[in-house]
Scaffold this active site. Structure first.
Site, PDB file in Angstrom:
ATOM      1  CG  ASP A 146     -11.984 -14.959  -2.296  1.00 57.81           C
ATOM      2  OD1 ASP A 146     -12.760 -14.366  -3.085  1.00 57.81           O
ATOM      3  OD2 ASP A 146     -10.773 -14.699  -2.216  1.00 57.81           O
TER       4      ASP A 146
ATOM      5  CG  ASP B  12     -11.270 -13.192  -8.265  1.00 58.49           C
ATOM      6  OD1 ASP B  12     -11.760 -13.157  -9.401  1.00 58.49           O
ATOM      7  OD2 ASP B  12     -11.709 -13.945  -7.353  1.00 58.49           O
TER       8      ASP B  12
ATOM      9  CG  ASP C 257      -2.986   6.734  -4.773  1.00 59.43           C
ATOM     10  OD1 ASP C 257      -4.220   6.845  -4.854  1.00 59.43           O
ATOM     11  OD2 ASP C 257      -2.379   6.685  -3.683  1.00 59.43           O
TER      12      ASP C 257
ATOM     13  CD  GLU D  37      -6.145  10.486  -5.887  1.00 60.55           C
ATOM     14  OE1 GLU D  37      -7.076  10.436  -5.085  1.00 60.55           O
ATOM     15  OE2 GLU D  37      -4.987  10.210  -5.538  1.00 60.55           O
TER      16      GLU D  37
HETATM   17  C1  GLC Z   1      -6.022   7.910  -3.205  1.00 63.86           C
HETATM   18  C2  GLC Z   1      -6.938   6.735  -3.367  1.00 63.86           C
HETATM   19  C3  GLC Z   1      -7.549   6.417  -2.054  1.00 63.86           C
HETATM   20  C4  GLC Z   1      -6.438   6.084  -1.078  1.00 63.86           C
HETATM   21  C5  GLC Z   1      -5.435   7.217  -1.009  1.00 63.86           C
HETATM   22  C6  GLC Z   1      -4.169   6.794  -0.319  1.00 63.86           C
HETATM   23  O1  GLC Z   1      -6.687   9.061  -2.851  1.00 63.86           O
HETATM   24  O2  GLC Z   1      -7.893   7.014  -4.349  1.00 63.86           O
HETATM   25  O3  GLC Z   1      -8.440   5.343  -2.147  1.00 63.86           O
HETATM   26  O4  GLC Z   1      -6.968   5.874   0.197  1.00 63.86           O
HETATM   27  O5  GLC Z   1      -5.035   7.633  -2.280  1.00 63.86           O
HETATM   28  O6  GLC Z   1      -3.423   5.956  -1.150  1.00 63.86           O
HETATM   29 MG    MG Z   2     -12.158 -13.951  -5.215  1.00 69.71          MG
END
Ligand code: GLC
Ligand code: MG
Length: 553
Positions: free
Chosen positions: A43, A47, A214, A273
């Site tokens: 697709d 995945d 995140d 992060e």
């Molecule tokens: C983090 C992710 C980024 C996303 C953001 C909001 O920074 O790495 O890709 O857009 O969070 O979730």
């Molecule tokens: Mg796929």
């Protein structure tokens, strides 16, 4: 045989690979951006089955662990960082059974698996947000300002551009530090805490070895949600002055997650992060009772220049040492311009930067495709773009850190390489084999078009060619495993000419020439590995410009 997934049992899982209790202190962790890694069903979208089929590749590359970007049920308003159901796999990426199979097969292959968790916000299609009563309790709703509440509650701006508030048709406003489809949760509500602990248990029970958290610096906002002052946000985003990032209150959340992780066997980890203004502020996230690692974006943002690089390295090592944590190193990810392009020196500089990173004490994160030397794709037509920041004018985007600093980043970056600062250019699907797109990515094209000249960069084309970037990575990772002096441990700086860095690990010297021209150095020993051939005349090594060499000493 199909297995019951609703109540996974630990007994059934292949045990996580055993590389000692503190495996993460010097692990090399490979980021799989699932949508762009490998497509199993034609697709055009990568995945989980695609990832599973390619595990032998990751094994042969020599990494210790894989970090999978979000594959949860999501409307995909922000590449899956808008989660509608944290316990379900989006049909685009497969099924829960596929996730289970992937984790198990990875463990059998000796690879650990880290998954992403997105606690700062959900999708606006999350059942909590869809129910107006629940939503008002569990998200950040405020009345508007102005005579009829027609103005946002404060002056905060979204990382993706535009106001950080959207008004509902009920008249109140909700906060979204990112896209309007990503409402911020209210972490003052204990139900939010309970839910995320339960979500983590769900994935830990399924066998994951940890979480990449995140926006780990964003969950707590300053009391009263104070204004920042018109136009000041862009200049402040790299400092601690922002009322929605790096607030001290986030640390209590991380401590609770550490307790949860520690209650499981097998050294499960949390990696933050977190965008903090200084290495010292970042180190707070990795205190002994908090998370295990935090991404070192200070290193990622350092210019290719000996003196500032050395400062960043010293600063990072000192800050993490003060709390007993390992340092991490990262050059590329799905939010920033690939380092082949970003550093402004093409492949030579990128290869040198990688060898530098892999020689430093601590753990390193690789982003899929960097081992092929992929450049940023800078000429994507607008109609194929998906980055929400592109549509909201928040140039450049990135992870709410310096990459979002609209004052400094775009000019610095665009000046160096002509890139546009949006994030689709680093998310183009990987080239695996063959002469033409989709280069073995899948049977049915690719969700972003691949450049016509990537035939020379495929895994197939590079495998077995000792001069290729792929084989450079393979050799570097093998040496990291074999040489006891690399990985975790100490380093010490050695004298070097202007523009050159030299540091020793036990038994290994690493030299980096950041200049655009040859630098001379008294021959330090035997070359173990180099990003470019190093000529020797008599007892002098001629370090090529933009190169890095590992020497046996
Ligand atoms: C983090 C992710 C980024 C996303 C953001 C909001 O920074 O790495 O890709 O857009 O969070 O979730
Ligand atoms: Mg796929």
């Amino acid at each position: 045989m199909t297995q019951e997934l609703t109540s996974p049992t630990r007994a059934r899982q292949a045990p996580a690979p055993d590389r000692g209790p503190q495996w993460w202190r010097d692990a090399v962790i490979y980021q799989v951006y699932v949508r762009s890694f490998a497509d199993s069903d034609g697709d055009g979208i990568g995945d989980l089955r695609g990832v599973r089929r390619r595990l032998p590749y990751l094994k042969s590359l020599g990494v210790d662990a894989v970090w999978l970007t979000p594959f949860y049920a999501s409307p995909q308003a922000d590449g899956g960082y808008d989660v509608a159901d944290y316990r379900a796999v989006d049909p685009l990426f497969g099924s829960l059974q596929d996730a289970d199979d992937l984790i198990r097969t990875a463990h059998e292959a000796g690879l650990r698996v880290i998954v992403d968790i997105v606690p700062n916000h959900t999708s606006d299609r999350h059942p909590w947000f869809m129910d107006p009563d629940l939503a008002r309790e569990r998200y950040v709703f405020r009345p508007g300002k102005g005579a009829r509440g027609e103005l946002p509650p404060n002056d905060w701006e979204s990382v993706f551009g535009g106001p950080a508030w959207t008004r509902t048709d009920r008249g109140d406003w909700y906060l979204h530090l990112f896209a309007p489809e990503q409402p911020d949760l209210d972490w003052d509500n204990p139900e939010v805490h309970a839910e995320f602990a339960a979500i983590m248990r769900f994935w830990l029970d399924l066998g994951v070895d940890g979480f990449r958290i995140d926006v780990a610096h964003g969950m707590v906002k300053a009391p009263g949600l104070p204004d920042i002052g018109r136009g000041r946000q862009a200049t402040l985003i790299g400092t601690q002055a922002l009322p929605f990032f790096d607030q001290d209150g986030v640390h209590a959340i991380h401590r609770s997650w550490r307790r949860l992780l520690d209650s499981y066997p097998g050294d499960r980890i949390g990696v933050a992060e977190a965008w903090a203004p200084t290495a010292a502020r970042l180190a707070l996230y990795v205190r002994p009772d908090e998370l295990h690692q935090a991404f070192n974006f200070q290193f990622l943002n350092a210019p290719w220049d000996a003196a500032p690089l050395r400062d960043v390295i010293d600063d990072s090592l000192a800050a993490t040492a003060s709390v007993g944590a390992p340092t991490t190193w990262v050059l590329s990810n799905h939010d920033v311009v690939r380092h082949t392009t970003r550093l402004g020196g093409g492949l030579d500089r990128a290869r040198a930067a990688t060898l530098l990173m892999l020689a430093l004490p601590g753990s390193a994160y690789l982003y899929q495709g960097e081992e092929l030397g992929l450049p940023e794709v800078t000429d994507l037509p607008d109609e194929v773009r998906q980055d929400p920041a592109f549509f909201r004018g928040g140039r450049p985007t990135g992870a709410a850190g310096p990459g979002t600093d609209t004052e400094t980043a775009p000019d610095g970056l665009a000046g160096a390489s002509g890139q546009d600062g949006f994030r689709d250019g680093c998310r183009v699907p990987l080239p695996w084999s063959g002469e033409r797109p989709p280069y073995g990515f899948g049977a049915g094209g690719s969700w972003l078009p691949q450049p016509a000249d990537w035939d020379a960069l495929t895994v197939e084309a590079q495998t077995g060619d000792p001069a290729s970037t792929l084989e450079l990575y393979r050799t570097a990772l093998r040496l990291r495993r074999e040489l006891p002096g690399l990985g975790d441990g100490r380093m010490s700086w050695r004298p070097a000419p202007e523009g050159v860095l030299a540091f020793a690990r036990s038994g290994v010297l690493c030299t980096v020439n950041t200049l655009g021209r040859t630098a001379e150095l008294p021959l330090p020993g035997r070359v173990l590995l180099s990003s470019a051939p190093v000529p020797v005349t008599g007892s002098t090594a001629l370090l090529p410009g933009d190169s890095c060499t590992w020497w046996a000493i």
